[in-house]
Design a protein around this motif. Structure first.
Motif, PDB file in Angstrom:
ATOM      1  N   GLN A  32      48.694  14.556  26.168  1.00  0.00           N
ATOM      2  CA  GLN A  32      49.100  13.183  25.425  1.00  0.00           C
ATOM      3  C   GLN A  32      47.648  13.039  24.954  1.00  0.00           C
ATOM      4  O   GLN A  32      47.661  12.533  23.816  1.00  0.00           O
ATOM      5  N   ALA A  35      46.859  14.970  21.846  1.00  0.00           N
ATOM      6  CA  ALA A  35      47.704  14.551  20.889  1.00  0.00           C
ATOM      7  C   ALA A  35      47.357  13.291  20.018  1.00  0.00           C
ATOM      8  O   ALA A  35      47.299  13.094  18.925  1.00  0.00           O
ATOM      9  N   TRP A  36      46.693  12.261  20.724  1.00  0.00           N
ATOM     10  CA  TRP A  36      46.287  11.297  20.146  1.00  0.00           C
ATOM     11  C   TRP A  36      44.975  11.493  19.446  1.00  0.00           C
ATOM     12  O   TRP A  36      44.670  10.788  18.568  1.00  0.00           O
ATOM     13  N   ARG A  37      44.221  12.226  20.127  1.00  0.00           N
ATOM     14  CA  ARG A  37      42.872  12.880  19.309  1.00  0.00           C
ATOM     15  C   ARG A  37      43.209  13.278  18.076  1.00  0.00           C
ATOM     16  O   ARG A  37      42.529  13.257  17.232  1.00  0.00           O
ATOM     17  N   GLN A  38      44.196  14.061  17.819  1.00  0.00           N
ATOM     18  CA  GLN A  38      44.676  14.833  16.744  1.00  0.00           C
ATOM     19  C   GLN A  38      45.179  13.626  15.750  1.00  0.00           C
ATOM     20  O   GLN A  38      44.998  13.720  14.451  1.00  0.00           O
ATOM     21  N   GLU A  39      46.225  12.800  16.269  1.00  0.00           N
ATOM     22  CA  GLU A  39      46.707  11.867  15.384  1.00  0.00           C
ATOM     23  C   GLU A  39      45.602  10.738  15.099  1.00  0.00           C
ATOM     24  O   GLU A  39      45.886  10.191  13.989  1.00  0.00           O
ATOM     25  N   PHE A  40      44.797  10.260  15.906  1.00  0.00           N
ATOM     26  CA  PHE A  40      43.854   9.381  15.589  1.00  0.00           C
ATOM     27  C   PHE A  40      42.164   9.813  15.782  1.00  0.00           C
ATOM     28  O   PHE A  40      41.675   9.376  16.752  1.00  0.00           O
ATOM     29  N   PRO A  41      42.023  10.566  15.048  1.00  0.00           N
ATOM     30  CA  PRO A  41      40.484  11.026  15.144  1.00  0.00           C
ATOM     31  C   PRO A  41      39.479  10.131  15.284  1.00  0.00           C
ATOM     32  O   PRO A  41      39.507   9.005  14.140  1.00  0.00           O
TER      33      PRO A  41
END
Length: 151
Positions: A32, A35-41
């Motif tokens: 998770q 995924a957040w790092r990908q979505e909100f770099p």
């Protein structure tokens, strides 16, 4: 009111409690986060002067991942935690209490003398740096004196 009150030597109580805690599976949580790092770099403005985030980002890319990082009290703690992706534990030493400005110097010095194979970086704000400038000058003078006397 607490559900359970514990009284005793903290080390002994924690040692007794550790076997009672199940090691949880963190794989789903780590996925998770990825995924957040990908979505909100993480990003920061690249123009308008030298930014602290840029400095920490560069330190990470230049070899900071294998180093020990000591942070003093302040906003730079958050930036260090966000932009430095250390790979070994323990790697991030956070001095996080109020009135602890300046502790970075002795803490990073102790870490470096105790861990010669890893580099130690201190991420410090202007207040902590100003509070320890004289100690830094003294240490630098002592190092120069030792270098001259050994040659």
């Amino acid at each position: 009111m607490p559900d359970v009150a514990l009284s005793g030597d903290a080390r002994l109580v924690v040692e007794d409690l550790i076997p009672l805690v199940d090691k949880g599976d963190r794989a789903e949580w780590l996925e998770q986060i990825a995924a957040w790092r990908q979505e909100f770099p993480l990003h920061y403005p690249k123009k308008g002067g030298l930014r602290p985030q840029y400095i920490l980002d560069r330190l990470d890319k230049l070899g900071g991942r294998d180093s020990i990082v000591v942070t003093d009290v302040g906003q730079h703690q958050m930036w260090a935690a966000q932009f430095l992706r250390t790979t070994r534990q323990p790697s991030l030493v956070v001095i996080g209490r109020r009135r602890d400005h300046g502790l970075w110097f002795s803490c990073s010095h102790r870490r470096q003398t105790g861990t010669s194979e890893r580099s130690v970086w201190a991420v410090v704000g202007d207040g902590g740096f100003q509070m320890t400038l004289s100690e830094l000058a003294t240490a630098g003078g002592a190092q120069a004196w030792r270098s001259r006397s050994s040659s």
